[in-house]
Design a protein around this motif. Structure first.
Motif, PDB file in Angstrom:
ATOM      1  N   ALA A 137       0.804  -1.204  -0.044  1.00 17.03           N
ATOM      2  CA  ALA A 137      -0.050  -0.058  -0.020  1.00 17.03           C
ATOM      3  C   ALA A 137       0.955   1.299  -0.118  1.00 17.03           C
ATOM      4  CB  ALA A 137      -0.900  -0.073   1.034  1.00 17.03           C
ATOM      5  N   LEU A 138       1.959   1.254   0.598  1.00 16.84           N
ATOM      6  CA  LEU A 138       2.854   2.380   0.757  1.00 16.84           C
ATOM      7  C   LEU A 138       3.663   2.669  -0.555  1.00 16.84           C
ATOM      8  CD1 LEU A 138       4.384   4.737   2.232  1.00 16.84           C
ATOM      9  CD2 LEU A 138       5.852   2.993   2.957  1.00 16.84           C
ATOM     10  N   ARG A 139       3.958   1.311  -1.252  1.00 19.46           N
ATOM     11  CA  ARG A 139       4.765   1.537  -2.411  1.00 19.46           C
ATOM     12  C   ARG A 139       3.752   1.996  -3.523  1.00 19.46           C
ATOM     13  NH1 ARG A 139       6.107  -3.394  -3.100  1.00 19.46           N
ATOM     14  NH2 ARG A 139       4.449  -4.342  -4.181  1.00 19.46           N
ATOM     15  N   GLY A 140       2.543   1.616  -3.525  1.00 23.68           N
ATOM     16  CA  GLY A 140       1.351   2.325  -4.317  1.00 23.68           C
ATOM     17  C   GLY A 140       1.140   3.517  -4.246  1.00 23.68           C
ATOM     18  N   ALA A 141       1.476   4.053  -3.017  1.00 24.34           N
ATOM     19  CA  ALA A 141       0.859   5.483  -2.552  1.00 24.34           C
ATOM     20  C   ALA A 141       2.223   6.401  -3.124  1.00 24.34           C
ATOM     21  CB  ALA A 141       1.064   5.629  -1.032  1.00 24.34           C
ATOM     22  N   LEU A 142       3.294   5.841  -3.021  1.00 28.44           N
ATOM     23  CA  LEU A 142       4.678   6.375  -3.773  1.00 28.44           C
ATOM     24  C   LEU A 142       4.587   6.378  -5.114  1.00 28.44           C
ATOM     25  CD1 LEU A 142       7.259   7.720  -3.148  1.00 28.44           C
ATOM     26  CD2 LEU A 142       8.439   5.382  -3.207  1.00 28.44           C
ATOM     27  N   TYR A 143       4.178   5.562  -5.799  1.00 21.26           N
ATOM     28  CA  TYR A 143       3.856   5.475  -7.280  1.00 21.26           C
ATOM     29  C   TYR A 143       2.887   6.458  -7.660  1.00 21.26           C
ATOM     30  CZ  TYR A 143       6.528   1.038  -7.720  1.00 21.26           C
ATOM     31  OH  TYR A 143       7.594   0.190  -7.461  1.00 21.26           O
TER      32      TYR A 143
END
Length: 249
Positions: A137-143
């Motif tokens: 979820a954090l990686r998706g938010a960064l993307y």
């Protein structure tokens, strides 16, 4: 700059993380993280002391090591050309991320300068990447943040290539209105911490042009000015100006 690094130990049960206690949490990078995941995110944050107006958060050419989330205040992103003339490429408001243009690079391609007394949360990129591997979820938010940055750059390119001066300024004011509204602030009245010279640099307009257009918009009842404070009195008219610029393409 002195950094205050939060400890890596787990938080006592029931204790609210600093991110959870922040008023911007619902708009910030860790949006949507579960409470336990948010504690892990909170643990990697370094919080430097506040920056004064005119202080550099990062300088063009410096090694890239961290991203910075604006917690309060605002910043301008500038790039110096071969003749050392500075051009404003972006403005950053609370909850927005500085340093995204340096992801994947060894150095910062731009400088980030405080427009007023400001505060940021520093995210060491190595720690952020490692945590993103564990928290999709954090990686998706960064993307998503990176995608929004790319979209913003594309929009600016089209704006500067095709729009008249009037339409550029109307689009800028609407963009600021939308970004304030997205953070729960009024879309009709806000402070422009940046100078008119900075606005002109960002929009590819002379300072005199920005001042003349601001006065014209005020005479026509589109806005009201009071120092750095601007009140948008006729959003529909500003939107019509911005849409004319799109239609002309």
């Amino acid at each position: 700059m002195t950094h205050h690094t939060s400890g890596q130990a787990a938080m006592p049960s029931g204790q609210v993380s600093r991110c959870q206690g922040c008023s911007l949490c619902s708009h910030c990078l860790p949006l949507g993280l579960a409470a336990g995941d948010l504690e892990q995110f909170d643990a990697i944050i370094r919080r430097p002391r506040p920056l004064k107006r005119g202080a550099s958060l990062v300088r063009q050419g410096e090694p890239f090591t961290s991203l910075y989330v604006v917690r309060s205040g605002s910043f301008k992103q500038v790039v110096a050309d071969a003749g050392y003339r500075e051009h404003v490429t972006h403005f950053l408001l609370p909850s927005e991320v500085a340093g995204l243009d340096a992801v994947g690079e060894a150095i910062h391609p731009t400088s980030v300068v405080a427009l007023e007394s400001s505060f940021v949360c520093e995210l060491p990129f190595g720690s952020l990447e490692a945590l993103g591997d564990r928290l999709p979820a954090l990686r998706g938010a960064l993307y998503r943040c990176m995608s929004q940055e790319l979209h913003r750059d594309q929009h600016l390119h089209c704006l500067l290539a095709f729009a008249t001066a009037e339409r550029r300024l109307a689009s800028f004011l609407l963009d600021m209105s939308e970004r304030h509204a997205a953070r729960g602030y009024s879309p009709y009245g806000f402070q422009l911490a940046m100078s008119r010279s900075d606005i002109g640099s960002f929009l590819g307009l002379a300072l005199e042009t920005v001042s003349r257009l601001m006065s014209r918009f005020q005479r026509h009842g589109l806005l009201e000015l009071g120092g750095r404070e601007v009140s948008l009195l006729d959003l529909s008219a500003l939107e019509a100006l911005a849409e004319q610029g799109k239609a002309s393409r």
